[in-house]
Scaffold this active site. Structure first.
Site, PDB file in Angstrom:
ATOM      1  N   LYS A 170      -2.839  -2.325   7.589  1.00 51.18           N
ATOM      2  CA  LYS A 170      -4.062  -1.821   8.199  1.00 51.18           C
ATOM      3  C   LYS A 170      -4.336  -2.549   9.507  1.00 51.18           C
ATOM      4  O   LYS A 170      -4.044  -3.729   9.634  1.00 51.18           O
ATOM      5  CB  LYS A 170      -5.236  -2.033   7.235  1.00 51.18           C
ATOM      6  CG  LYS A 170      -5.294  -1.019   6.095  1.00 51.18           C
ATOM      7  CD  LYS A 170      -6.563  -1.202   5.292  1.00 51.18           C
ATOM      8  CE  LYS A 170      -6.679  -0.144   4.206  1.00 51.18           C
ATOM      9  NZ  LYS A 170      -7.906  -0.321   3.405  1.00 51.18           N
ATOM     10  N   TYR A 203      -9.701 -10.135  -7.580  1.00 51.44           N
ATOM     11  CA  TYR A 203      -8.676 -10.346  -8.605  1.00 51.44           C
ATOM     12  C   TYR A 203      -8.949 -11.607  -9.427  1.00 51.44           C
ATOM     13  O   TYR A 203      -8.432 -11.744 -10.530  1.00 51.44           O
ATOM     14  CB  TYR A 203      -7.289 -10.401  -7.965  1.00 51.44           C
ATOM     15  CG  TYR A 203      -6.921  -9.086  -7.335  1.00 51.44           C
ATOM     16  CD1 TYR A 203      -6.551  -8.001  -8.128  1.00 51.44           C
ATOM     17  CD2 TYR A 203      -6.992  -8.891  -5.958  1.00 51.44           C
ATOM     18  CE1 TYR A 203      -6.258  -6.773  -7.554  1.00 51.44           C
ATOM     19  CE2 TYR A 203      -6.694  -7.678  -5.386  1.00 51.44           C
ATOM     20  CZ  TYR A 203      -6.327  -6.614  -6.196  1.00 51.44           C
ATOM     21  OH  TYR A 203      -6.042  -5.401  -5.636  1.00 51.44           O
ATOM     22  N   ARG A 250       0.867  -1.175   0.000  1.00 48.59           N
ATOM     23  CA  ARG A 250       0.000   0.000   0.000  1.00 48.59           C
ATOM     24  C   ARG A 250       0.908   1.231   0.000  1.00 48.59           C
ATOM     25  O   ARG A 250       2.059   1.185   0.438  1.00 48.59           O
ATOM     26  CB  ARG A 250      -0.889   0.037   1.241  1.00 48.59           C
ATOM     27  CG  ARG A 250      -1.846  -1.144   1.367  1.00 48.59           C
ATOM     28  CD  ARG A 250      -2.670  -1.028   2.645  1.00 48.59           C
ATOM     29  NE  ARG A 250      -3.667  -2.091   2.753  1.00 48.59           N
ATOM     30  CZ  ARG A 250      -3.477  -3.234   3.395  1.00 48.59           C
ATOM     31  NH1 ARG A 250      -2.308  -3.478   4.003  1.00 48.59           N
ATOM     32  NH2 ARG A 250      -4.439  -4.153   3.445  1.00 48.59           N
ATOM     33  N   ARG A 254      -0.069  -1.790  -7.006  1.00 52.54           N
ATOM     34  CA  ARG A 254      -0.476  -2.851  -6.062  1.00 52.54           C
ATOM     35  C   ARG A 254      -1.465  -3.804  -6.740  1.00 52.54           C
ATOM     36  O   ARG A 254      -1.356  -5.028  -6.604  1.00 52.54           O
ATOM     37  CB  ARG A 254      -1.086  -2.207  -4.817  1.00 52.54           C
ATOM     38  CG  ARG A 254      -1.616  -3.192  -3.762  1.00 52.54           C
ATOM     39  CD  ARG A 254      -1.941  -2.427  -2.491  1.00 52.54           C
ATOM     40  NE  ARG A 254      -2.888  -3.100  -1.640  1.00 52.54           N
ATOM     41  CZ  ARG A 254      -2.578  -4.009  -0.717  1.00 52.54           C
ATOM     42  NH1 ARG A 254      -1.315  -4.371  -0.553  1.00 52.54           N
ATOM     43  NH2 ARG A 254      -3.511  -4.547   0.040  1.00 52.54           N
ATOM     44  N   HIS A 295      -1.602   2.778  -6.210  1.00 50.96           N
ATOM     45  CA  HIS A 295      -2.540   1.677  -5.988  1.00 50.96           C
ATOM     46  C   HIS A 295      -2.662   0.801  -7.237  1.00 50.96           C
ATOM     47  O   HIS A 295      -2.923  -0.401  -7.134  1.00 50.96           O
ATOM     48  CB  HIS A 295      -3.907   2.217  -5.577  1.00 50.96           C
ATOM     49  CG  HIS A 295      -4.641   1.289  -4.656  1.00 50.96           C
ATOM     50  ND1 HIS A 295      -4.107   0.858  -3.452  1.00 50.96           N
ATOM     51  CD2 HIS A 295      -5.855   0.687  -4.764  1.00 50.96           C
ATOM     52  CE1 HIS A 295      -4.959   0.041  -2.863  1.00 50.96           C
ATOM     53  NE2 HIS A 295      -6.022  -0.089  -3.636  1.00 50.96           N
ATOM     54  N   HIS A 351      -4.643  -8.698   3.217  1.00 50.74           N
ATOM     55  CA  HIS A 351      -6.102  -8.605   3.309  1.00 50.74           C
ATOM     56  C   HIS A 351      -6.603  -9.440   4.486  1.00 50.74           C
ATOM     57  O   HIS A 351      -6.235 -10.607   4.614  1.00 50.74           O
ATOM     58  CB  HIS A 351      -6.756  -9.128   2.030  1.00 50.74           C
ATOM     59  CG  HIS A 351      -6.631  -8.197   0.864  1.00 50.74           C
ATOM     60  ND1 HIS A 351      -6.788  -8.596  -0.444  1.00 50.74           N
ATOM     61  CD2 HIS A 351      -6.365  -6.860   0.816  1.00 50.74           C
ATOM     62  CE1 HIS A 351      -6.626  -7.559  -1.244  1.00 50.74           C
ATOM     63  NE2 HIS A 351      -6.368  -6.496  -0.512  1.00 50.74           N
TER      64      HIS A 351
END
Length: 301
Positions: free
Chosen positions: A174, A277, A150, A245, A242, A268
């Protein structure tokens, strides 16, 4: 709005988010903005007490928001803020139940992330200039694409977070979740070149990537430099962090087919986030099929 009787509980809620939950200023501002809009609508509906809000009132707020032009994603954010606020009121004994609990926002259309194809990524990364800033930028591009970082993870990298001997980087993602990632042989080579030039900038701290001032490079600066390199290298699409990524995730999935591994690499929390994806990969396979299979070609019988 200063004498609005709906406001004091909202202010207390925002203090709770700031002091007890220690949310970021940006998140607090988002909560404040959404709740301000909701209070304005409730005032128009002649409602001056949160206890008078029931599920029908919440649905009416949703309808008004949609008529006001609010898109599905923004409406979901507004409902989430209201739901959190009502949960807090319940915890304070001001409400017996959360009236927004059963109200759902309309589903937002699922936009597939755009990615850069492998050839264009190779062209983008083909920067071989001895200028220190160009070396820094090549290293940033290589690390971001090599590890699928990120933007926040890239700019927050410190020198101590790298183990170039093993080709790994440690990042804080995150939710303050740590993960250790391979960065790729080429990324290691260019990071080593950058580290040989980094002292020229008089580093103010241990930040890996520096601005001209010697301080940690900002996210905005990274976005600007990546976009400029996209133009200089002749790419047709806008280059932003992004997108790199997304490209990392798509190319990894196309080559390996290992969704769980890609989930771990991206950091994630939920597999469903990574599964988008698989749609990208299927689109690629479907386009190849349509172009190549004798029974798929249009106009043939």
């Amino acid at each position: 709005m200063s004498d609005n009787p709906l406001r004091p509980p909202v202010q207390a809620f925002l203090r709770h988010l700031k002091v007890e939950r220690q949310l970021s200023p940006l998140t607090l501002e988002n909560y404040r903005r959404q709740l301000d809009m909701l209070m304005a609508m409730l005032a128009e509906m002649k409602i001056s007490d949160w206890a008078r809000c029931d599920a029908q009132t919440v649905r009416a707020l949703v309808v008004r928001s949609r008529r006001g032009g609010l898109q599905a994603a923004s409406l979901a954010l507004r409902l989430s803020a209201l739901r959190s606020f009502f949960d807090w009121l319940v915890s304070q004994g001001a409400l017996s139940a959360n009236p927004a609990k059963g109200v759902r926002a309309p589903k937002a259309p699922r936009h597939l992330p755009k990615n850069i194809d492998v050839d264009d990524v190779s062209r983008l990364l083909d920067i071989d200039i001895n200028d220190p800033l160009a070396v820094r930028d090549r290293a940033m591009l290589e690390v971001m694409y090599g590890a699928g970082l990120r933007l926040s993870e890239l700019v927050n990298l410190d020198c101590k977070h790298l183990d170039l001997a093993s080709g790994e980087a440690w990042v804080m993602g995150k939710g303050s979740k740590e993960r250790r990632l391979p960065v790729g042989r080429t990324a290691v080579i260019w990071t080593e070149r950058w580290l040989g030039l980094r002292e020229l900038f008089g580093p103010a701290d241990d930040a890996l990537f520096l601005a001209k001032t010697g301080r940690r490079i900002s996210a905005r600066n990274v976005q600007k430099r990546f976009a400029e390199w996209g133009i200089l290298q002749g790419l047709n699409s806008h280059v932003h962090p992004h997108k790199l990524r997304h490209s990392f995730a798509t190319h990894m999935l196309e080559s390996s087919g290992d969704l769980r591994a890609v989930q771990e690499l991206l950091g994630h929390a939920n597999l469903s986030t990574t599964q988008i994806y698989t749609h990208l990969d299927f689109q690629h396979l479907a386009s190849v099929y349509d172009a190549a299979h004798p029974r798929a070609k249009r106009g043939k019988s």
